[in-house]
Scaffold this motif. Sequence first.
Motif, PDB file in Angstrom:
ATOM      1  N   GLU A  45      18.302  41.367  28.870  1.00  0.00           N
ATOM      2  CA  GLU A  45      19.185  42.277  28.143  1.00  0.00           C
ATOM      3  C   GLU A  45      19.619  43.441  29.029  1.00  0.00           C
ATOM      4  O   GLU A  45      20.770  43.885  28.971  1.00  0.00           O
ATOM      5  N   GLN A  46      18.708  43.935  29.848  1.00  0.00           N
ATOM      6  CA  GLN A  46      19.074  45.015  30.748  1.00  0.00           C
ATOM      7  C   GLN A  46      20.088  44.540  31.790  1.00  0.00           C
ATOM      8  O   GLN A  46      21.040  45.263  32.134  1.00  0.00           O
ATOM      9  N   LEU A  47      19.915  43.320  32.283  1.00  0.00           N
ATOM     10  CA  LEU A  47      20.879  42.767  33.240  1.00  0.00           C
ATOM     11  C   LEU A  47      22.237  42.549  32.586  1.00  0.00           C
ATOM     12  O   LEU A  47      23.282  42.769  33.211  1.00  0.00           O
ATOM     13  N   ARG A  48      22.237  42.115  31.329  1.00  0.00           N
ATOM     14  CA  ARG A  48      23.517  41.963  30.611  1.00  0.00           C
ATOM     15  C   ARG A  48      24.225  43.308  30.478  1.00  0.00           C
ATOM     16  O   ARG A  48      25.447  43.401  30.658  1.00  0.00           O
ATOM     17  N   LYS A  49      23.474  44.344  30.164  1.00  0.00           N
ATOM     18  CA  LYS A  49      24.075  45.677  30.051  1.00  0.00           C
ATOM     19  C   LYS A  49      24.652  46.114  31.397  1.00  0.00           C
ATOM     20  O   LYS A  49      25.732  46.716  31.456  1.00  0.00           O
ATOM     21  N   LEU A  50      23.943  45.827  32.466  1.00  0.00           N
ATOM     22  CA  LEU A  50      24.436  46.166  33.800  1.00  0.00           C
ATOM     23  C   LEU A  50      25.730  45.422  34.099  1.00  0.00           C
ATOM     24  O   LEU A  50      26.712  46.019  34.558  1.00  0.00           O
ATOM     25  N   TYR A  51      25.754  44.124  33.814  1.00  0.00           N
ATOM     26  CA  TYR A  51      26.961  43.338  34.081  1.00  0.00           C
ATOM     27  C   TYR A  51      28.134  43.849  33.246  1.00  0.00           C
ATOM     28  O   TYR A  51      29.247  43.998  33.754  1.00  0.00           O
ATOM     29  N   LEU A  52      27.899  44.119  31.973  1.00  0.00           N
ATOM     30  CA  LEU A  52      28.976  44.575  31.103  1.00  0.00           C
ATOM     31  C   LEU A  52      29.488  45.953  31.515  1.00  0.00           C
ATOM     32  O   LEU A  52      30.667  46.262  31.324  1.00  0.00           O
ATOM     33  N   ALA A  53      28.610  46.779  32.096  1.00  0.00           N
ATOM     34  CA  ALA A  53      29.071  48.069  32.614  1.00  0.00           C
ATOM     35  C   ALA A  53      29.952  47.884  33.843  1.00  0.00           C
ATOM     36  O   ALA A  53      30.883  48.660  34.079  1.00  0.00           O
ATOM     37  N   LEU A  54      29.671  46.838  34.618  1.00  0.00           N
ATOM     38  CA  LEU A  54      30.455  46.557  35.816  1.00  0.00           C
ATOM     39  C   LEU A  54      31.742  45.797  35.515  1.00  0.00           C
ATOM     40  O   LEU A  54      32.725  45.914  36.256  1.00  0.00           O
ATOM     41  N   GLU A  55      31.741  45.025  34.430  1.00  0.00           N
ATOM     42  CA  GLU A  55      32.821  44.071  34.171  1.00  0.00           C
ATOM     43  C   GLU A  55      34.226  44.670  34.219  1.00  0.00           C
ATOM     44  O   GLU A  55      35.141  44.051  34.792  1.00  0.00           O
ATOM     45  N   PRO A  56      34.473  45.865  33.644  1.00  0.00           N
ATOM     46  CA  PRO A  56      35.840  46.395  33.700  1.00  0.00           C
ATOM     47  C   PRO A  56      36.364  46.610  35.119  1.00  0.00           C
ATOM     48  O   PRO A  56      37.581  46.695  35.320  1.00  0.00           O
ATOM     49  N   GLN A  57      35.455  46.695  36.091  1.00  0.00           N
ATOM     50  CA  GLN A  57      35.879  46.955  37.464  1.00  0.00           C
ATOM     51  C   GLN A  57      35.898  45.695  38.331  1.00  0.00           C
ATOM     52  O   GLN A  57      36.287  45.758  39.501  1.00  0.00           O
ATOM     53  N   ASP A  59      37.776  43.046  38.321  1.00  0.00           N
ATOM     54  CA  ASP A  59      39.077  42.563  38.792  1.00  0.00           C
ATOM     55  C   ASP A  59      39.436  43.189  40.138  1.00  0.00           C
ATOM     56  O   ASP A  59      40.031  42.533  40.998  1.00  0.00           O
ATOM     57  N   ALA A  60      39.091  44.458  40.305  1.00  0.00           N
ATOM     58  CA  ALA A  60      39.391  45.165  41.551  1.00  0.00           C
ATOM     59  C   ALA A  60      38.244  45.092  42.550  1.00  0.00           C
ATOM     60  O   ALA A  60      38.460  45.245  43.755  1.00  0.00           O
ATOM     61  N   CYS A  61      37.040  44.885  42.059  1.00  0.00           N
ATOM     62  CA  CYS A  61      35.846  44.863  42.925  1.00  0.00           C
ATOM     63  C   CYS A  61      35.273  43.457  42.946  1.00  0.00           C
ATOM     64  O   CYS A  61      34.425  43.110  42.116  1.00  0.00           O
ATOM     65  N   ARG A  62      35.715  42.653  43.886  1.00  0.00           N
ATOM     66  CA  ARG A  62      35.228  41.270  43.988  1.00  0.00           C
ATOM     67  C   ARG A  62      34.150  41.126  45.059  1.00  0.00           C
ATOM     68  O   ARG A  62      33.567  40.043  45.206  1.00  0.00           O
ATOM     69  N   ALA A  63      33.916  42.170  45.811  1.00  0.00           N
ATOM     70  CA  ALA A  63      32.860  42.144  46.823  1.00  0.00           C
ATOM     71  C   ALA A  63      31.984  43.368  46.612  1.00  0.00           C
ATOM     72  O   ALA A  63      32.435  44.507  46.797  1.00  0.00           O
ATOM     73  N   LEU A  64      30.737  43.136  46.206  1.00  0.00           N
ATOM     74  CA  LEU A  64      29.823  44.216  45.856  1.00  0.00           C
ATOM     75  C   LEU A  64      28.638  44.227  46.812  1.00  0.00           C
ATOM     76  O   LEU A  64      28.081  43.169  47.137  1.00  0.00           O
ATOM     77  N   ALA A  65      28.255  45.411  47.253  1.00  0.00           N
ATOM     78  CA  ALA A  65      27.031  45.566  48.038  1.00  0.00           C
ATOM     79  C   ALA A  65      25.947  46.128  47.135  1.00  0.00           C
ATOM     80  O   ALA A  65      26.186  47.060  46.363  1.00  0.00           O
ATOM     81  N   VAL A  66      24.754  45.546  47.217  1.00  0.00           N
ATOM     82  CA  VAL A  66      23.592  46.084  46.508  1.00  0.00           C
ATOM     83  C   VAL A  66      22.726  46.768  47.558  1.00  0.00           C
ATOM     84  O   VAL A  66      22.213  46.120  48.476  1.00  0.00           O
ATOM     85  N   CYS A  67      22.597  48.082  47.451  1.00  0.00           N
ATOM     86  CA  CYS A  67      21.957  48.882  48.492  1.00  0.00           C
ATOM     87  C   CYS A  67      20.825  49.720  47.913  1.00  0.00           C
ATOM     88  O   CYS A  67      20.808  50.018  46.716  1.00  0.00           O
ATOM     89  N   SER A  68      19.907  50.109  48.788  1.00  0.00           N
ATOM     90  CA  SER A  68      18.842  51.027  48.399  1.00  0.00           C
ATOM     91  C   SER A  68      18.517  51.918  49.591  1.00  0.00           C
ATOM     92  O   SER A  68      18.784  51.547  50.747  1.00  0.00           O
TER      93      SER A  68
END
Length: 243
Positions: A45-57, A59-68
């Motif tokens: 459920e937390q991952l779904r919330k993360l994806y849905l928060a990202l979803e509107p972007q 279309d413009a963001c097709r390459a994402l970096a996961v950084c720490s």
Amino acid sequence: IRMVLGTRRFNMPERFSRRLILSTDDFQATDPGSQEFDPVQGLLEQLRKLYLALEPQLDACRALAVCSPNPREGKSTLAINLAILAAHEMGQKVVLVDMNLRTPELASLLDREPRPGVTDVDGTFDCAGLLVETHVPGLELLHAGALIDRPGKLLASGVVGTIKKQLVDRGYLAIFDTSPINTSVDGRLVAAEMDGVITVVKLQTTKKTQLATYYQQLKGCRMLGVVCNYDEFWIPHWIYRLL
């Protein structure tokens, strides 16, 4: 976005705790009449919330970096689980790219043998021939490739932009796992080429000064949000039924 993601290692089913990576079986809904808290479904459920928060972007963001900022903050695990969710449940065509050329982890986390990958790509080579299937339909992996002496030199040569363009042009959502930003220049070189950056920090571990250094290193990058990740939190089961 600002998300809190917890796995509660001490309370996860043994089959999940050993790997920490979602399988397609984990997406099966639990019994709706059950009063027991299911930690795997809670993580989903937390991952779904993360994806849905990202979803509107997306279309413009097709390459994402996961950084720490630092090692061992859950960055690679988050990248894999987000990619699995996007491919299996959201119907995206996804590629995971292991851009951590010093200590690559994606192959071992996904139980795959090392293969040729990023270090075998140059400005004219088609990286699509190096993609390998995973246990999730719709999700492919581009390995880091053989370890090399000077990965920063390779990343500064334009190979990141080459890989990004080839994958995005083929309609993939490309998720890039990077080296920790504060330990080497590699991660910054990757993030600078991306459409957006997801930041992963570990609560009660990542220090404010380390996060300040991290943001200074990534100045100019498009920051999409922060995932606060932690392995253990001590909340009794009955509290979850009230949340």
